[in-house]
Design an enzyme around this catalytic site. Sequence first.
Site, mmCIF file in Angstrom:
data_model
loop_
_atom_site.group_PDB
_atom_site.id
_atom_site.type_symbol
_atom_site.label_atom_id
_atom_site.label_comp_id
_atom_site.label_asym_id
_atom_site.label_seq_id
_atom_site.Cartn_x
_atom_site.Cartn_y
_atom_site.Cartn_z
ATOM 1 C CG LEU A 36 87.475 10.853 41.597
ATOM 2 C CD1 LEU A 36 88.363 11.008 41.966
ATOM 3 C CD2 LEU A 36 87.721 12.903 41.325
ATOM 4 C CB CYS A 37 82.833 9.945 36.846
ATOM 5 S SG CYS A 37 81.510 9.801 38.113
ATOM 6 N N GLY A 38 83.445 13.462 35.834
ATOM 7 C CA GLY A 38 82.847 14.631 35.743
ATOM 8 C C GLY A 38 81.298 14.970 35.874
#
Lengths: 132, 294
Positions: B90-92
């Site tokens: 969930l961090c690109g």
Amino acid sequence: MAASFQFDLVSPERLLVSEEVESVVIPGAEGEMTILANHAPVMTTVKPGVVTVTTASGSTERYCVFGGFADILPTGCTLLAESAVAVGSIDRNDLAKRMQNAREDLADAKDATTRQKAQEYLDHLSTLEAAI
Amino acid sequence: MASLKDLRNRIASVKATQKITKAMQMVAAAKLRRAQEAAEAARPYSQRMGAVLANIAQAVGGGGDAPALMTGTGKDDTHLLVVCTAERGLCGGFNSQIARFARDHIRRLQGQGKTVKIICVGKKGFDILRRDFASLIIDRVDLREVKTLGFVNADAIARKIIGLFNEGGFDICTLFYSEFKSVISQVPTALQVIPAAASVAAGAAESGGTAAYEYEPEPGEILSDLIPRNISVQVFRALLENAAGEMGAKMSAMDNATRNAGEMIGKLTITYNRQRQAQITKELIEIISGAEAL
């Protein structure tokens, strides 16, 4: 009043001290040494022990360092400690854990040199524990 | 056509998601600040370490007493890649960016006929690289349990690397991590740590002149003590940069997600209103035409 010089005590996590001091006592690899202003350039490794700092204002502070090395110049002194804490805030449990680790290292040591090193490290830690 | 109830449910669920992403963004922002502070605090140490190392390296020179960690084994057949990624997603594109960079590097090395070994730091990198290079991964370090990144964590990794080197496990070690440029830009970087000669030379150029030092004990001895410590410092720096980069990437990714959710809610609300109006109109027409028929 004696001349003062710049003293920095840094550990990988943070900068502990950066100020003008009068003298610093460092547990060097080949014995304790007191550093005053205009000291000749010396590079020495530091064994675990207590660093005593006398600030320019005359107060003294004590820090525990666990290994590292010092870079001494006439204009200043930088102590790069592997880890360092002020004596007042030292955690006895942490120290005990370090000693435990050192003992394990000693037990695991395969050859004579590593065993000797581990033994020395453990000795330093014991003296340190006794000192505080 | 979805019914009004469906639409209402849909809007509610998107709103809930938006709340989550918003919260995650704020958490990431707070963590980012802490990570940045940690990276900032670690900087003086690594800078001074670099300067001191350069000094000693010059004093020792390229002579015979320089330790192997510095000069290398003289071969470059086996490469060890230490790929540092985040523990969480969930961090690109943060993790896949590093993994892709490492993968290109691995393919290039393999193309040249070199042997490649991989140590994965962080779960996500392991998950990605396992797909293509499962047989090359010799070890993985899990930092999931670690709350605040300490020097001890880096030291443990460095010890592992040095131990492997001493056993003759590899010739060249390269560290892969993401350099933190700003909140929106993290650049995947490769840093060669063993042999250390290259990075030391760079440090020497920066520090300029050297003073005539006295050494206690001998320079060679200090150097052999210093180089492993320097590797720990490099690893530590890489981990800190990564931590800051991860949070930065997460923050902007979650910001995007929040904005997207907002747009989606807007669109769904319009559809919902339109449909409700259509239904009202339809009912009205039914009533009116019923009345007219009488």
